[in-house]
Write a protein that holds these residues in place. Structure first.
Motif, mmCIF file in Angstrom:
data_model
loop_
_atom_site.group_PDB
_atom_site.id
_atom_site.type_symbol
_atom_site.label_atom_id
_atom_site.label_comp_id
_atom_site.label_asym_id
_atom_site.label_seq_id
_atom_site.Cartn_x
_atom_site.Cartn_y
_atom_site.Cartn_z
ATOM 1 N N VAL A 140 -7.748 -4.746 0.366
ATOM 2 C CA VAL A 140 -7.646 -6.200 0.223
ATOM 3 C C VAL A 140 -6.180 -6.549 -0.184
ATOM 4 C CG1 VAL A 140 -8.250 -8.044 -0.829
ATOM 5 C CG2 VAL A 140 -9.893 -6.512 -0.011
ATOM 6 N N ALA A 141 -5.741 -5.605 -1.178
ATOM 7 C CA ALA A 141 -4.319 -5.953 -1.533
ATOM 8 C C ALA A 141 -3.376 -5.724 -0.459
ATOM 9 C CB ALA A 141 -4.004 -5.169 -2.844
ATOM 10 N N ARG A 142 -3.396 -4.606 0.272
ATOM 11 C CA ARG A 142 -2.534 -4.258 1.295
ATOM 12 C C ARG A 142 -2.264 -5.242 2.287
ATOM 13 N NH1 ARG A 142 -4.390 0.530 2.390
ATOM 14 N NH2 ARG A 142 -5.396 0.009 4.107
ATOM 15 N N LEU A 143 -3.584 -5.980 2.716
ATOM 16 C CA LEU A 143 -3.517 -6.860 3.729
ATOM 17 C C LEU A 143 -3.216 -8.380 3.124
ATOM 18 C CD1 LEU A 143 -6.507 -5.285 5.636
ATOM 19 C CD2 LEU A 143 -4.246 -5.059 6.106
ATOM 20 N N GLY A 144 -2.827 -8.317 1.787
ATOM 21 C CA GLY A 144 -2.186 -9.625 1.391
ATOM 22 C C GLY A 144 -3.240 -10.372 0.650
ATOM 23 N N GLY A 145 -4.588 -9.993 0.593
ATOM 24 C CA GLY A 145 -5.537 -10.802 -0.083
ATOM 25 C C GLY A 145 -5.603 -10.683 -1.638
ATOM 26 N N GLN A 146 -6.268 -11.646 -2.461
ATOM 27 C CA GLN A 146 -6.194 -11.639 -3.827
ATOM 28 C C GLN A 146 -7.236 -10.783 -4.270
ATOM 29 O OE1 GLN A 146 -4.204 -13.900 -5.680
ATOM 30 N NE2 GLN A 146 -3.238 -14.269 -3.326
ATOM 31 N N VAL A 147 -6.706 -10.140 -5.525
ATOM 32 C CA VAL A 147 -7.962 -8.978 -6.019
ATOM 33 C C VAL A 147 -7.812 -9.274 -7.459
ATOM 34 C CG1 VAL A 147 -7.332 -7.246 -4.214
ATOM 35 C CG2 VAL A 147 -5.890 -7.362 -6.294
ATOM 36 N N GLY A 148 -7.444 -10.551 -8.075
ATOM 37 C CA GLY A 148 -7.646 -10.605 -9.306
ATOM 38 C C GLY A 148 -9.282 -10.695 -9.811
ATOM 39 N N HIS A 149 -10.111 -10.833 -9.003
ATOM 40 C CA HIS A 149 -11.383 -10.952 -9.509
ATOM 41 C C HIS A 149 -11.756 -9.529 -9.823
ATOM 42 C CE1 HIS A 149 -15.582 -12.207 -9.734
ATOM 43 N NE2 HIS A 149 -15.863 -11.370 -8.915
ATOM 44 N N PHE A 150 -11.165 -8.424 -9.148
ATOM 45 C CA PHE A 150 -11.676 -7.254 -9.315
ATOM 46 C C PHE A 150 -10.856 -6.234 -10.189
ATOM 47 C CE2 PHE A 150 -12.512 -8.861 -4.967
ATOM 48 C CZ PHE A 150 -13.885 -8.934 -5.045
ATOM 49 N N VAL A 151 -9.757 -6.634 -10.396
ATOM 50 C CA VAL A 151 -8.638 -5.963 -11.396
ATOM 51 C C VAL A 151 -7.979 -6.789 -12.237
ATOM 52 C CG1 VAL A 151 -8.145 -4.015 -9.611
ATOM 53 C CG2 VAL A 151 -6.618 -5.884 -9.607
ATOM 54 N N PRO A 152 -7.685 -6.125 -13.504
ATOM 55 C CA PRO A 152 -6.968 -6.908 -14.522
ATOM 56 C C PRO A 152 -5.590 -7.264 -14.012
ATOM 57 C CG PRO A 152 -7.125 -4.647 -15.021
ATOM 58 C CD PRO A 152 -7.801 -4.722 -13.828
ATOM 59 N N PRO A 153 -4.939 -8.309 -14.741
ATOM 60 C CA PRO A 153 -3.712 -8.599 -14.049
ATOM 61 C C PRO A 153 -2.664 -7.666 -13.807
ATOM 62 C CG PRO A 153 -4.658 -10.161 -15.830
ATOM 63 C CD PRO A 153 -5.345 -8.933 -15.804
ATOM 64 N N ASN A 154 -2.305 -6.798 -14.814
ATOM 65 C CA ASN A 154 -1.265 -5.941 -14.642
ATOM 66 C C ASN A 154 -1.511 -4.914 -13.309
ATOM 67 O OD1 ASN A 154 -3.463 -4.524 -15.916
ATOM 68 N ND2 ASN A 154 -1.937 -2.903 -16.664
ATOM 69 N N VAL A 155 -2.915 -4.699 -13.011
ATOM 70 C CA VAL A 155 -3.144 -3.970 -11.823
ATOM 71 C C VAL A 155 -2.862 -4.692 -10.556
ATOM 72 C CG1 VAL A 155 -4.856 -2.510 -10.658
ATOM 73 C CG2 VAL A 155 -4.881 -2.358 -13.095
ATOM 74 N N ALA A 156 -3.291 -5.827 -10.553
ATOM 75 C CA ALA A 156 -3.031 -6.707 -9.665
ATOM 76 C C ALA A 156 -1.564 -6.835 -9.147
ATOM 77 C CB ALA A 156 -3.481 -8.171 -9.818
ATOM 78 N N GLU A 157 -0.669 -7.015 -10.249
ATOM 79 C CA GLU A 157 0.934 -6.944 -10.003
ATOM 80 C C GLU A 157 1.385 -5.568 -9.481
ATOM 81 O OE1 GLU A 157 2.680 -8.072 -13.709
ATOM 82 O OE2 GLU A 157 1.346 -9.863 -13.855
ATOM 83 N N ALA A 158 0.955 -4.692 -10.261
ATOM 84 C CA ALA A 158 1.051 -3.352 -9.509
ATOM 85 C C ALA A 158 0.773 -2.983 -8.090
ATOM 86 C CB ALA A 158 0.642 -2.151 -10.376
ATOM 87 N N LEU A 159 -0.321 -3.662 -7.592
ATOM 88 C CA LEU A 159 -0.904 -3.501 -6.289
ATOM 89 C C LEU A 159 0.171 -4.206 -5.392
ATOM 90 C CD1 LEU A 159 -4.662 -3.547 -6.650
ATOM 91 C CD2 LEU A 159 -3.312 -1.570 -5.745
ATOM 92 N N GLN A 160 0.601 -5.271 -5.710
ATOM 93 C CA GLN A 160 1.328 -6.343 -4.953
ATOM 94 C C GLN A 160 2.685 -5.601 -4.889
ATOM 95 O OE1 GLN A 160 1.813 -10.269 -6.928
ATOM 96 N NE2 GLN A 160 -0.341 -11.053 -5.793
ATOM 97 N N ALA A 161 3.180 -5.140 -5.888
ATOM 98 C CA ALA A 161 4.573 -4.385 -5.803
ATOM 99 C C ALA A 161 4.554 -3.275 -5.108
ATOM 100 C CB ALA A 161 4.883 -3.971 -7.197
ATOM 101 N N ALA A 162 3.451 -2.427 -5.100
ATOM 102 C CA ALA A 162 3.412 -1.163 -4.235
ATOM 103 C C ALA A 162 3.117 -1.451 -2.908
ATOM 104 C CB ALA A 162 2.009 -0.483 -4.744
ATOM 105 N N PHE A 163 2.600 -2.516 -2.453
ATOM 106 C CA PHE A 163 2.448 -3.034 -0.927
ATOM 107 C C PHE A 163 3.707 -4.158 -0.610
ATOM 108 C CE2 PHE A 163 -1.893 -1.645 -1.913
ATOM 109 C CZ PHE A 163 -1.690 -0.537 -1.227
ATOM 110 N N ARG A 164 4.545 -4.313 -1.494
ATOM 111 C CA ARG A 164 5.530 -5.268 -1.189
ATOM 112 C C ARG A 164 6.295 -4.684 0.113
ATOM 113 N NH1 ARG A 164 7.459 -7.275 -6.250
ATOM 114 N NH2 ARG A 164 5.568 -8.547 -6.196
ATOM 115 N N LYS A 165 6.833 -5.371 0.804
ATOM 116 C CA LYS A 165 7.717 -4.631 1.795
ATOM 117 C C LYS A 165 9.047 -4.484 1.293
ATOM 118 C CE LYS A 165 4.652 -3.993 5.085
ATOM 119 N NZ LYS A 165 3.687 -4.732 5.386
#
Ligand code: COA
Length: 165
Positions: A140-165
């Motif tokens: 979901v994160a890789r495809l740009g979806g919101q994952v804040g319901h499933f993971v804590p904020p620091n993990v959501a940020e790390a996922l966004q950063a990992a998949f940012r182009k």
């Protein structure tokens, strides 16, 4: 390990790539049941993790500061050997749905074969997490979806950063 040790210690093992709110729910239950809990992050190269073991530990740590009896570390090799070295009494695992059962059952019996003294204990995370998994969250994160319901904020940020182009 053994009845002479009054402190009940369990290991909560996993790949945790990354940790989810479902994992944290299991951890909260383990922390209530045991005097000490060690979250053991498997250096599980076979699963081709997105985050290194050290990154996975670093993503977990800020989320366990509210527990006074939880430590986080990595391990490699056999889980039962790690558990014996740590003098743990039990392994704790979450069962989200029936589909988890066969894999978990086989793993628990194999671990019992390898180390008969070590019990595996299963707890059920809150049903709102029954369909969460680390790979679905990553997808979901890789495809740009919101994952804040499933993971804590620091993990959501790390996922966004990992998949940012
Ligand atoms: N909430 C959300 N997701 C959960 C969950 C919960 N409560 N419990 C499990 N999951 C999901 C994870 O997100 C993960 O999803 P994914 O496969 O989509 O990435 C999956 O269930 C399982 O991951 P995890 O909980 O991180 O554990 P794991 O099954 O990868 O861990 C080990 C397996 C590390 C415990 C096991 O491989 C092991 O012990 N390895 C060491 C070597 C060894 O001793 N081998 C012999 C074992 S018999």
């Amino acid at each position: 390990m053994g009845p002479e040790d009054p402190m009940r210690h369990c290991i909560y093992p996993g790949t945790f790539d990354p940790i989810t709110r479902g994992h944290l729910d299991v951890l909260a239950r383990a922390s209530n049941l045991f005097d000490r809990v060690t979250v053991a992050v498997a250096d599980n190269a076979g699963k081709g993790p997105l985050f290194s073991a050290e990154q996975r530990v670093a993503l977990i740590r800020p989320n366990v500061t509210g527990f006074t009896n939880v430590a986080v570390t990595t391990f490699d090799g056999l889980l039962v050997e790690f558990a014996v070295r740590e003098k743990a009494h039990a392994i704790i695992r979450g069962l989200r749905a029936l589909s988890d059962f066969e894999f978990e059952f086989n793993m628990a019996l194999m671990n019992r074969h390898l180390e008969p003294q070590l019990e595996t204990i299963f707890v059920m995370p809150n049903e709102q997490f029954s369909y969460t998994s680390s790979s679905l969250v990553k997808q979901v994160a890789r495809l740009g979806g919101q994952v804040g319901h499933f993971v804590p904020p620091n993990v959501a940020e790390a996922l966004q950063a990992a998949f940012r182009k």
